[in-house]
Design an enzyme around this catalytic site. Structure first.
Site, PDB file in Angstrom:
ATOM      1  N   ARG A  20       0.828  -1.206   0.000  1.00  0.00           N
ATOM      2  CA  ARG A  20       0.000   0.000   0.000  1.00  0.00           C
ATOM      3  C   ARG A  20       0.866   1.262   0.000  1.00  0.00           C
ATOM      4  NH1 ARG A  20      -5.465   1.296   0.870  1.00  0.00           N
ATOM      5  NH2 ARG A  20      -6.075  -0.735   1.697  1.00  0.00           N
TER       6      ARG A  20
ATOM      7  N   HIS B 149     -10.661  -0.369  -0.526  1.00  0.00           N
ATOM      8  CA  HIS B 149     -11.163   0.117   0.755  1.00  0.00           C
ATOM      9  C   HIS B 149      -9.954   0.465   1.609  1.00  0.00           C
ATOM     10  CE1 HIS B 149     -13.146  -0.048   4.696  1.00  0.00           C
ATOM     11  NE2 HIS B 149     -14.288   0.138   4.030  1.00  0.00           N
ATOM     12  N   TYR B 150     -10.141   1.290   2.626  1.00  0.00           N
ATOM     13  CA  TYR B 150      -9.000   1.648   3.473  1.00  0.00           C
ATOM     14  C   TYR B 150      -8.536   0.496   4.357  1.00  0.00           C
ATOM     15  CZ  TYR B 150     -12.402   2.307   7.257  1.00  0.00           C
ATOM     16  OH  TYR B 150     -13.384   2.117   8.189  1.00  0.00           O
ATOM     17  N   ARG B 151      -9.354  -0.529   4.503  1.00  0.00           N
ATOM     18  CA  ARG B 151      -8.963  -1.673   5.333  1.00  0.00           C
ATOM     19  C   ARG B 151      -8.046  -2.621   4.564  1.00  0.00           C
ATOM     20  NH1 ARG B 151     -14.857  -2.513   7.851  1.00  0.00           N
ATOM     21  NH2 ARG B 151     -14.615  -1.050   9.585  1.00  0.00           N
TER      22      ARG B 151
END
Length: 194
Positions: free
Chosen positions: A116, A131-133
């Site tokens: 990431r 998604h941020y997860r």
């Protein structure tokens, strides 16, 4: 392929190969993605792309990376490649958009926080597609190593260190851990629905 976008439980698996681990200095040299359903069944494999870099960049890598990427064939694929970071990002996003809407899937893989970080700097549009997860299999591996070593030792990766083989390994590794998760693995006898 709008009908393919219906499932919100689909997962995007990704792996990158880099020139090193320094997110400020090193660079992505290969990317691969796979889309699975929630039960880890492969729905589609995305493009597996070596990203063009000059020979000097590869020669500047540390010894481990030079040896590994030569042995795997990635070194030559990078030298022969005409694909830029921007093209690799565009092709990957185009593939993903056929299977899952933006923001629906966590970023899935092993040590995915590192991937990431590289995506944020070099392929920010792709990084924002997730998604941020994160669904980081490495977290489960670290917990199993400490709490259930026999479970952790029961899985062996192929360790080819190419992006696509590493994505496949991550999915297989999570399948391995899932069989030890009881109700979290979808045990309907415990009152949990799939």
């Amino acid at each position: 392929m709008a009908e393919n976008l219906a499932g919100n439980d689909r997962l995007i698996w990704i792996d990158l190969e880099m020139t090193g681990l320094d997110t400020d200095r090193d660079s992505i040299i290969e990317i691969a993605t796979i889309v699975t359903d929630a039960q880890l069944n492969v729905l589609a494999e995305g493009p597996e792309l070596a990203i063009a870099h000059p020979l000097e960049t590869l020669e500047a890598m540390d010894e481990w990376n030079r040896n590994q990427h030569r042995r795997s064939g990635l070194w030559q694929r990078v030298i022969d490649s005409q694909v830029t970071h921007a093209q690799a990002e565009a092709q990957t996003v185009a593939f993903l958009s056929e299977w899952i809407r933006a923001g629906a899937s966590p970023m899935c893989g092993n040590s995915i926080c590192q991937d990431r970080r590289f995506l944020h700097r070099q392929m920010s549009r792709l990084e924002r597609y997730f998604h941020y997860r994160n669904l980081d299999v490495s977290t489960i591996k670290e917990l199993a190593r400490r709490w259930a070593p026999t479970v952790a030792n029961g899985f062996a990766k192929s360790s080819a260190h190419t992006a696509l083989s590493d994505v496949r390994d991550s999915i297989d590794e999570l399948r391995h851990y899932r069989q030890f998760m009881g109700a979290l693995g979808g045990d309907t006898a415990a009152g949990v629905e799939n």
